[in-house]
Design a protein around this motif. Structure first.
Motif, mmCIF file in Angstrom:
data_model
loop_
_atom_site.group_PDB
_atom_site.id
_atom_site.type_symbol
_atom_site.label_atom_id
_atom_site.label_comp_id
_atom_site.label_asym_id
_atom_site.label_seq_id
_atom_site.Cartn_x
_atom_site.Cartn_y
_atom_site.Cartn_z
ATOM 1 N N LEU A 22 0.818 -1.220 0.000
ATOM 2 C CA LEU A 22 0.000 0.000 0.000
ATOM 3 C C LEU A 22 0.852 1.271 0.000
ATOM 4 O O LEU A 22 0.466 2.277 -0.598
ATOM 5 C CB LEU A 22 -0.989 -0.011 1.168
ATOM 6 N N GLU A 23 2.022 1.223 0.606
ATOM 7 C CA GLU A 23 2.875 2.415 0.585
ATOM 8 C C GLU A 23 3.408 2.709 -0.820
ATOM 9 O O GLU A 23 3.709 3.854 -1.133
ATOM 10 C CB GLU A 23 4.027 2.289 1.590
ATOM 11 N N THR A 24 3.513 1.665 -1.654
ATOM 12 C CA THR A 24 3.949 1.940 -3.035
ATOM 13 C C THR A 24 2.891 2.742 -3.786
ATOM 14 O O THR A 24 3.198 3.479 -4.715
ATOM 15 C CB THR A 24 4.236 0.643 -3.847
ATOM 16 N N VAL A 25 1.644 2.593 -3.374
ATOM 17 C CA VAL A 25 0.549 3.344 -3.993
ATOM 18 C C VAL A 25 0.420 4.718 -3.339
ATOM 19 O O VAL A 25 0.176 5.728 -4.004
ATOM 20 C CB VAL A 25 -0.780 2.554 -3.864
ATOM 21 N N ALA A 26 0.631 4.741 -2.031
ATOM 22 C CA ALA A 26 0.458 5.983 -1.260
ATOM 23 C C ALA A 26 1.422 7.078 -1.719
ATOM 24 O O ALA A 26 1.139 8.269 -1.557
ATOM 25 C CB ALA A 26 0.663 5.696 0.228
ATOM 26 N N GLY A 27 2.556 6.675 -2.304
ATOM 27 C CA GLY A 27 3.531 7.656 -2.744
ATOM 28 C C GLY A 27 3.170 8.353 -4.047
ATOM 29 O O GLY A 27 3.878 9.267 -4.480
ATOM 30 N N ASN A 62 7.545 11.433 2.043
ATOM 31 C CA ASN A 62 7.263 10.786 3.320
ATOM 32 C C ASN A 62 6.708 9.370 3.098
ATOM 33 O O ASN A 62 7.122 8.415 3.765
ATOM 34 C CB ASN A 62 6.276 11.668 4.100
ATOM 35 N N GLU A 63 5.825 9.226 2.120
ATOM 36 C CA GLU A 63 5.271 7.904 1.821
ATOM 37 C C GLU A 63 6.358 6.975 1.270
ATOM 38 O O GLU A 63 6.380 5.785 1.568
ATOM 39 C CB GLU A 63 4.119 8.007 0.810
ATOM 40 N N ARG A 64 7.245 7.539 0.470
ATOM 41 C CA ARG A 64 8.356 6.730 -0.060
ATOM 42 C C ARG A 64 9.226 6.232 1.098
ATOM 43 O O ARG A 64 9.681 5.082 1.100
ATOM 44 C CB ARG A 64 9.192 7.540 -1.051
ATOM 45 N N MET A 65 9.435 7.087 2.096
ATOM 46 C CA MET A 65 10.218 6.657 3.262
ATOM 47 C C MET A 65 9.496 5.571 4.060
ATOM 48 O O MET A 65 10.136 4.666 4.587
ATOM 49 C CB MET A 65 10.574 7.858 4.151
ATOM 50 N N HIS A 66 8.166 5.668 4.133
ATOM 51 C CA HIS A 66 7.415 4.574 4.778
ATOM 52 C C HIS A 66 7.735 3.259 4.071
ATOM 53 O O HIS A 66 7.952 2.235 4.711
ATOM 54 C CB HIS A 66 5.900 4.816 4.690
ATOM 55 N N LEU A 67 7.742 3.303 2.741
ATOM 56 C CA LEU A 67 8.057 2.102 1.967
ATOM 57 C C LEU A 67 9.475 1.616 2.269
ATOM 58 O O LEU A 67 9.693 0.423 2.501
ATOM 59 C CB LEU A 67 7.888 2.389 0.474
ATOM 60 N N ASP A 164 2.082 10.236 10.743
ATOM 61 C CA ASP A 164 2.246 10.827 9.402
ATOM 62 C C ASP A 164 0.958 10.695 8.601
ATOM 63 O O ASP A 164 0.521 11.642 7.934
ATOM 64 C CB ASP A 164 3.365 10.122 8.615
ATOM 65 N N GLU A 165 0.354 9.497 8.661
ATOM 66 C CA GLU A 165 -0.868 9.254 7.871
ATOM 67 C C GLU A 165 -1.995 10.168 8.335
ATOM 68 O O GLU A 165 -2.757 10.691 7.517
ATOM 69 C CB GLU A 165 -1.324 7.788 7.963
ATOM 70 N N GLN A 166 -2.076 10.374 9.646
ATOM 71 C CA GLN A 166 -3.099 11.283 10.159
ATOM 72 C C GLN A 166 -2.857 12.700 9.628
ATOM 73 O O GLN A 166 -3.797 13.406 9.243
ATOM 74 C CB GLN A 166 -3.090 11.280 11.697
HETATM 75 FE FE LIG Z 1 2.331 5.895 4.359
#
Ligand SMILES: [Fe+2]
Ligand SMILES: [Fe+2]
Length: 179
Positions: A22-27, A62-67, A164-166
């Motif tokens: 899901l993080e790959t999509v979130a970015g 930030n999303e990329r870093m989550h990944l 972060d997501e919030q």
């Molecule tokens: Fe994320």
């Protein structure tokens, strides 16, 4: 809701794998939206777009870093990698068209997705707290990124990511309100 149902069914309790995919999509959305507003500023030759552009590009980063963090915790199988290729191809194009035509709807949609992400990470925390997922040491990359202590654990990482997501949910809902 149906999106969550799909993720719940597909990943079941494999929250690490769920996070990776899901993080790959979130970015994607922040990069699409940031790029589009950047182009808008160029073609209108108008100032004032900088803060929104930077906020959206920072969200994508930030999303990329989550990944990058969760890839240290769960290794995707070949099927999940295939799913990521398909998801990126379709979602990039879908979100681009949506953003150009209906930016308000696009931000609202991301706002709702991010709320779902908060719920997913809350469930991940519950799994850890119940002992069903091992509370392993936080990966180095996560400790560096969030300035966590030496003895930080997966639990600390999930709490930081959830915050972060919030933040993304709040930002996208307010961009939807104002666009
Ligand atoms: Fe994320
Ligand atoms: Fe997010």
């Amino acid at each position: 809701m149906s999106f969550r149902w799909f993720a719940d069914t597909f990943f079941a309790k494999r929250y690490g794998h769920r996070a990776v995919v899901l993080e790959t999509v979130a970015g994607v959305p922040g990069m699409v939206a940031g790029m589009w507003i950047h182009l808008k500023s160029l073609r209108k030759m108008k100032t004032g777009y900088g803060p929104d552009i930077r906020t959206l590009l920072a969200e994508a980063e930030n999303e990329r870093m989550h990944l990058m963090i969760f890839i240290e915790i769960a290794k995707p199988n070949w099927f999940e990698r295939l799913l990521v290729l398909f998801a990126q191809f379709t979602f990039w194009h879908f979100y681009f068209v949506l953003y150009v035509l209906f930016p308000k709807t696009a931000h609202r949609m991301v706002g709702y997705f991010e709320e779902q992400a908060v719920i997913s990470y809350t469930q991940y925390l519950e799994e850890i707290d119940a002992g069903r997922t091992e509370n392993i040491a936080a990966p180095q990359i996560a400790r560096d990124y969030y300035s966590l202590a030496e003895d930080a654990t997966l639990r600390d990482v999930v709490i930081a990511v959830r915050a972060d997501e919030q933040g993304h949910a709040d930002v996208n809902h307010s961009m939807a309100d104002n666009s």
